[in-house]
Design an enzyme around this catalytic site. Structure first.
Site, PDB file in Angstrom:
ATOM      1  N   ARG A  91       2.705 -33.899 -12.741  1.00  0.00           N
ATOM      2  CA  ARG A  91       2.852 -34.868 -11.654  1.00  0.00           C
ATOM      3  C   ARG A  91       1.523 -35.576 -11.438  1.00  0.00           C
ATOM      4  O   ARG A  91       0.534 -35.227 -12.076  1.00  0.00           O
ATOM      5  CB  ARG A  91       3.211 -34.128 -10.359  1.00  0.00           C
ATOM      6  CG  ARG A  91       2.189 -33.049 -10.075  1.00  0.00           C
ATOM      7  CD  ARG A  91       2.268 -32.472  -8.702  1.00  0.00           C
ATOM      8  NE  ARG A  91       1.771 -31.126  -8.635  1.00  0.00           N
ATOM      9  CZ  ARG A  91       0.516 -30.733  -8.538  1.00  0.00           C
ATOM     10  NH1 ARG A  91      -0.435 -31.630  -8.505  1.00  0.00           N
ATOM     11  NH2 ARG A  91       0.175 -29.466  -8.477  1.00  0.00           N
ATOM     12  N   ARG A 123     -11.487 -33.173   0.150  1.00  0.00           N
ATOM     13  CA  ARG A 123     -10.197 -33.106   0.834  1.00  0.00           C
ATOM     14  C   ARG A 123     -10.477 -32.743   2.286  1.00  0.00           C
ATOM     15  O   ARG A 123     -11.042 -31.679   2.570  1.00  0.00           O
ATOM     16  CB  ARG A 123      -9.314 -32.014   0.231  1.00  0.00           C
ATOM     17  CG  ARG A 123      -8.914 -32.298  -1.174  1.00  0.00           C
ATOM     18  CD  ARG A 123      -7.827 -31.328  -1.595  1.00  0.00           C
ATOM     19  NE  ARG A 123      -7.601 -31.416  -3.022  1.00  0.00           N
ATOM     20  CZ  ARG A 123      -6.571 -30.886  -3.638  1.00  0.00           C
ATOM     21  NH1 ARG A 123      -5.670 -30.194  -2.950  1.00  0.00           N
ATOM     22  NH2 ARG A 123      -6.422 -30.996  -4.942  1.00  0.00           N
TER      23      ARG A 123
END
Ligand code: ADP
Length: 447
Positions: free
Chosen positions: A291, A337
């Protein structure tokens, strides 16, 4: 090219895909759960459809609801983003049977590569180095025999695992037996498949992954590596490209191996081949993610290739817009992040209302996020609130730019990983690039 795409995801990745569609002139349909009904990005979609209540199982993971939304809105393709249904080969098959293009790899390739044990098998067959270990083990005796053969410490891993779940380290027969039970139970609950296998634990490893992308015409290229060694609980916190320790020669070898594996599985679309790199410079495949990754942006910054746009183009049957010999790597990109979590208390999630928000910005900064002042972070989904990226000619300059951006960002009302990122960016070992996957753990142990 497609006229209309449904985005089967939420948060920053839904917004990222929306932006790519806008750049390509493609119409968009967003789906959302009741928890996301006030999501900022919904206003950018041509149409938005509520697909159910907050629990993911009843909304973002519910195939029939997503397919119904796709049928009523008459889309030609679905982009699954990351997480949720993005690596579900059954979902990709259902899309195909409804004549909807799944923007991702073919289901057979997903099935083969998405299962870590089968991916290892294929890698061994085509000569891509793997960590020594076993196929799936079905008894304590077999597990002990494998662990003694490869030598402790070992990793017990769920074949269907992901997100750092279903994984245990074992240093002896006793911790192996208890770890087997725990890993199998965790994997059964999280993935509906409790099969596990054993791998040698690679000490002082760096996590180095290679971005690949291919089309339906047999073209497959790699876009170099991302170094994701800064992790907590086996999940990435900081990613950078290029890695401070990967030479052009090593990049070429790892890239060629990643392309070889993807090609052997008949892959197309974007994918990531993950390796561990030991201090001696040897690398071993651990898995392939079939993905787009959270951290794809750092590769976009250094190569100039828009990965989501390429994913959509190749799904529509177009050829890759870049050839391997034309790929260039410019400068250094780093991503943090930013999670709503409390690093001081085991990184426990900190959902709730953002009472005040000010985004980082200015030169060299990319901020991919869907949050705003007054945004309520739901407790139902992952804790990431945004991805802060910088791109500069050198790693030293990239670190300086990230420090400025981290000092600028304001997120009040919830606990976030920002203070931890600030500390890491001031840490000598990180600045020197002298880290491995246990850096964050070691840092907290010394505190
Ligand atoms: P997941 O799919 O759950 O993310 P991975 O197989 O990608 O699991 O591994 C995640 C992280 O766990 C790696 O980046 C590394 O830090 C650690 N890890 C996994 N396998 C090993 C191993 N054999 N030895 C040492 N560390 C490992």
């Amino acid at each position: 090219m497609f006229q209309r795409i449904l985005i089967a995801n939420r948060g920053e990745i839904a917004l990222r895909v929306l932006r790519a569609c806008q750049d390509l002139g493609i119409g968009t349909v967003c789906v959302y759960s009741e928890a996301d009904r006030n999501a900022s990005y919904l206003r950018y979609a041509d149409e938005s459809i509520c697909i159910g209540p907050p629990p993911a199982a009843k909304s973002y993971l519910d195939i029939s609801r997503i397919i119904s939304a796709a049928e009523v809105s008459d889309v030609e393709a679905i982009h699954p983003g990351y997480g949720f249904l993005s690596e579900n080969s059954h979902f990709a098959e259902v899309c195909a049977s409804c004549n909807i293009e799944f923007i991702g790899p073919p289901p057979e390739a997903m099935r083969m590569l998405g299962n870590k044990a089968r991916c290892r098998e294929l890698a061994k067959k085509v000569g891509v180095p793997t960590v020594s270990g076993s196929d799936t083990v079905d008894s304590e005796e077999k597990a002990i025999a494998v662990a003694r053969e490869v030598g402790y410490p070992v990793m017990i891993k769920a074949a269907a695992g992901g997100g750092g779940r279903g994984m245990r380290q074992a240093h002896n027969d006793v911790s192996l037996v208890s770890g087997l039970l725990a890993a199998a139970a965790e994997a059964g609950a999280a993935f509906g498949d409790s099969s596990v296998f054993i791998e040698k634990y690679v000490e002082k490893a760096r996590h180095i992954e290679i971005q690949v992308i291919g089309d339906k015409h047999g073209n497959m290229i790699h876009l170099g590596e991302r170094d994701c060694s800064i992790q907590r609980r086996h999940q990435k916190l900081i990613e950078e490209s290029p890695s401070p320790v990967v030479t052009p020669e090593l990049r070429a070898r790892m890239g060629a191996d990643a392309v070889k594996l993807a090609k052997a599985a008949g892959y197309w679309s974007a994918g990531t081949v993950e390796f561990l790199l030991d201090p001696g410079g040897k690398y071993y495949l651990i898995e392939m993610n079939t993905r787009i990754q959270v951290e794809h942006g750092v590769t976009e910054l250094v190569t100039g290739v828009d990965l989501v746009r390429e994913q959509i183009r190749v799904a529509a049957g177009e050829k890759l817009s870049v050839k391997q010999e034309d790929v260039r790597w410019n400068g250094v990109a780093i991503e943090c992040r930013i999670n709503a979590e409390d690093p001081a208390h085991g990184f426990r999630p900190s959902p709730g209302k953002i009472t005040h928000f000010f985004p980082p910005g200015g030169p060299w900064v990319r901020w991919d996020s869907h949050v705003y002042t007054g945004y309520e972070i739901p407790s139902n989904y992952d804790s990431m609130v945004g991805k802060l990226m910088v791109h500069r000619p050198t790693r030293g300059e990239a670190i300086a730019a990230m420090r400025r951006a981290l000092e600028e960002i304001v997120i009040e009302g919830v606990k976030t990983s920002v203070p931890l990122h600030i500390e890491i960016f001031g840490h000598t070992h990180f600045i020197r690039g002298n880290v491995d996957t246990t850096f964050v753990e070691g840092y907290f142990a010394k505190k």
